[in-house]
Write a protein that holds these residues in place. Sequence first.
Motif, PDB file in Angstrom:
ATOM      1  N   VAL A 253       0.835  -1.199   0.000  1.00  0.00           N
ATOM      2  CA  VAL A 253       0.000   0.000   0.000  1.00  0.00           C
ATOM      3  C   VAL A 253       0.871   1.250   0.000  1.00  0.00           C
ATOM      4  O   VAL A 253       0.598   2.239  -0.699  1.00  0.00           O
ATOM      5  CB  VAL A 253      -0.946  -0.015   1.208  1.00  0.00           C
ATOM      6  CG1 VAL A 253      -1.638   1.343   1.373  1.00  0.00           C
ATOM      7  CG2 VAL A 253      -1.984  -1.113   1.053  1.00  0.00           C
ATOM      8  N   ASN A 254       1.956   1.212   0.779  1.00  0.00           N
ATOM      9  CA  ASN A 254       2.872   2.353   0.803  1.00  0.00           C
ATOM     10  C   ASN A 254       3.546   2.569  -0.541  1.00  0.00           C
ATOM     11  O   ASN A 254       3.808   3.710  -0.943  1.00  0.00           O
ATOM     12  CB  ASN A 254       3.930   2.152   1.885  1.00  0.00           C
ATOM     13  CG  ASN A 254       3.336   2.248   3.286  1.00  0.00           C
ATOM     14  OD1 ASN A 254       2.345   2.947   3.494  1.00  0.00           O
ATOM     15  ND2 ASN A 254       3.931   1.551   4.236  1.00  0.00           N
ATOM     16  N   GLU A 255       3.842   1.448  -1.241  1.00  0.00           N
ATOM     17  CA  GLU A 255       4.434   1.588  -2.568  1.00  0.00           C
ATOM     18  C   GLU A 255       3.460   2.214  -3.558  1.00  0.00           C
ATOM     19  O   GLU A 255       3.843   2.975  -4.450  1.00  0.00           O
ATOM     20  CB  GLU A 255       4.889   0.223  -3.085  1.00  0.00           C
ATOM     21  CG  GLU A 255       6.093  -0.341  -2.332  1.00  0.00           C
ATOM     22  CD  GLU A 255       6.480  -1.723  -2.839  1.00  0.00           C
ATOM     23  OE1 GLU A 255       5.743  -2.241  -3.714  1.00  0.00           O
ATOM     24  OE2 GLU A 255       7.487  -2.276  -2.375  1.00  0.00           O
ATOM     25  N   ASP A 259       4.071   9.873  -2.620  1.00  0.00           N
ATOM     26  CA  ASP A 259       3.744  11.289  -2.420  1.00  0.00           C
ATOM     27  C   ASP A 259       3.068  11.884  -3.646  1.00  0.00           C
ATOM     28  O   ASP A 259       2.132  12.689  -3.538  1.00  0.00           O
ATOM     29  CB  ASP A 259       5.020  12.062  -2.088  1.00  0.00           C
ATOM     30  CG  ASP A 259       5.610  11.639  -0.747  1.00  0.00           C
ATOM     31  OD1 ASP A 259       4.849  11.085   0.071  1.00  0.00           O
ATOM     32  OD2 ASP A 259       6.815  11.862  -0.526  1.00  0.00           O
ATOM     33  N   GLN A 260       3.569  11.476  -4.843  1.00  0.00           N
ATOM     34  CA  GLN A 260       2.965  11.989  -6.071  1.00  0.00           C
ATOM     35  C   GLN A 260       1.523  11.513  -6.212  1.00  0.00           C
ATOM     36  O   GLN A 260       0.627  12.270  -6.615  1.00  0.00           O
ATOM     37  CB  GLN A 260       3.790  11.541  -7.285  1.00  0.00           C
ATOM     38  CG  GLN A 260       3.274  12.060  -8.615  1.00  0.00           C
ATOM     39  CD  GLN A 260       3.320  13.575  -8.699  1.00  0.00           C
ATOM     40  OE1 GLN A 260       4.259  14.193  -8.192  1.00  0.00           O
ATOM     41  NE2 GLN A 260       2.308  14.181  -9.321  1.00  0.00           N
ATOM     42  N   LYS A 266      -5.291  14.413  -4.093  1.00  0.00           N
ATOM     43  CA  LYS A 266      -5.773  15.677  -3.524  1.00  0.00           C
ATOM     44  C   LYS A 266      -6.236  16.621  -4.625  1.00  0.00           C
ATOM     45  O   LYS A 266      -7.278  17.281  -4.498  1.00  0.00           O
ATOM     46  CB  LYS A 266      -4.664  16.325  -2.704  1.00  0.00           C
ATOM     47  CG  LYS A 266      -4.341  15.588  -1.402  1.00  0.00           C
ATOM     48  CD  LYS A 266      -3.256  16.308  -0.628  1.00  0.00           C
ATOM     49  CE  LYS A 266      -2.956  15.589   0.682  1.00  0.00           C
ATOM     50  NZ  LYS A 266      -1.878  16.272   1.449  1.00  0.00           N
ATOM     51  N   GLN A 267      -5.443  16.699  -5.734  1.00  0.00           N
ATOM     52  CA  GLN A 267      -5.831  17.564  -6.838  1.00  0.00           C
ATOM     53  C   GLN A 267      -7.141  17.097  -7.465  1.00  0.00           C
ATOM     54  O   GLN A 267      -8.004  17.904  -7.832  1.00  0.00           O
ATOM     55  CB  GLN A 267      -4.719  17.587  -7.893  1.00  0.00           C
ATOM     56  CG  GLN A 267      -4.977  18.538  -9.053  1.00  0.00           C
ATOM     57  CD  GLN A 267      -5.071  19.984  -8.612  1.00  0.00           C
ATOM     58  OE1 GLN A 267      -4.333  20.397  -7.715  1.00  0.00           O
ATOM     59  NE2 GLN A 267      -5.975  20.751  -9.225  1.00  0.00           N
ATOM     60  N   THR A 268      -7.298  15.774  -7.583  1.00  0.00           N
ATOM     61  CA  THR A 268      -8.537  15.224  -8.143  1.00  0.00           C
ATOM     62  C   THR A 268      -9.736  15.584  -7.275  1.00  0.00           C
ATOM     63  O   THR A 268     -10.803  15.970  -7.772  1.00  0.00           O
ATOM     64  CB  THR A 268      -8.416  13.702  -8.269  1.00  0.00           C
ATOM     65  OG1 THR A 268      -7.301  13.387  -9.115  1.00  0.00           O
ATOM     66  CG2 THR A 268      -9.685  13.103  -8.863  1.00  0.00           C
TER      67      THR A 268
END
Length: 455
Positions: A253-255, A259-260, A266-268
């Motif tokens: 899940v972390n992979e 961050d991108q 967030k932008q979506t």
Amino acid sequence: MKFSSSFKVGLLTLVALVLLVGTVLKVKGRAFSSAKRIEIRYKDVNGLRPGAGVQIMGLKVGQVEEITPVANGEDSYVKVKFVITDPTVQIPRASSFSIQQSGLIGELFLEITPPKTRTIYIPMVSRHLLYKNDPVQMKLSDKYYDVGLIKSVEVLTRDSIPLNYKNNIRTPYAYKVDYFINLPGLVLPEFLRGQAIAEGNTHKLRIAPLDDMPVYYPKQDSPYTIIEPMRMSDFLDWQYRAAETLTESARKVNEILTDQTIADLKQTIANIDTLTAKSNDTLGRIDHLLDSSQDDIKQLLDMTKQATDDFSKLSANVNNIIGDPQFKTTVISTADSVDKLAKNLNKVMDAADAEQTGKNLKIIAENLSQISESVNAITSDDKLKKQITTAITNVNNAMAQAAIALETVNKVSPSNPAQTSDLQQIVSDTVVTTSNLRKFSEKLNKRFLLFRLLF
């Protein structure tokens, strides 16, 4: 009566020997019972010892006599032999045998659990009835087997069944079926679904797991269900494996959520919020436009309705004119007269004014056709319809007279001078008649032209 000292010593020795033998047998787990000994097999007894108690529903009814390991490679097992000291106790078929512990640090004992009564709710279909002692069927290893019996059946309304069963039941009534499993070694999942089926004259309850996971036929020789104990080491090992699986899942899940990726999400979300706000604004404007245009829309609908009504009336009027029996008879008679005139016209084509007569008749026919088309487009005015019918009747009579004249001409002999003179007069009269008919038809056509312009 007095006993000698030697007798007393012998009796005391005998009692001591009996107590010694009893103590030894007790320590070794043997009992002085003539009841039937029962032997079961475990893969692991987890520290169970001879002399341990045997309980049924918390009541001690016997004890373990022997525990013997049998080493046979992958097929190794531990043979456990016990005796029921209470002769009134009967162990039902497919009862579960498990090794339990009294308290956290108490001694181990053998627990016997008779087959439990399970309850299931199924739709009630009139042609599939269930009764007490009907078989319970289940698919094991891709084949259906009878694995139990129905203990009781009760009919309930759908509103009275538990909530977690209502989603699977659409019928107004349902069966509440209590049943038990009598196939040794079969361990069922907690939640099942069922249905009533008929095989020949036998009705059965067919059960299956909710997730449709395959269940395999148990392979064991014992008439009982053996529940293997769980060692603490096995429990910790399973916990460790579960922790490893959870760690691996968290790493993947972390992979995925880099961050991108999080920034894109967030932008979506921000874009979706903006789009939602714009959509709400657009919908508000649409509502305002609809509210402000209600009068225009209503007026447009009223005009559409009025146009539809007018068109319906026009269609009804046209149908009334066309469907008038007198009008139909007149038009058909006129067509017959024109046809008869055309047939006789070929016999006088050699006359002096025959060509002009033919032209006049052609124009009359065209005018009559236009008049007929105009009639189909005007309203159902009864007075006007009578005038039209009268005019067409007059035309029909004139055409009939012309046809009779032509038939008379056909009977004249060219070798008779008197008849020839009469023939010329008849032809002259026919030309005049057709010319007058042409003028009349043109006037009538102009009149109907005015009607066409009006309607």
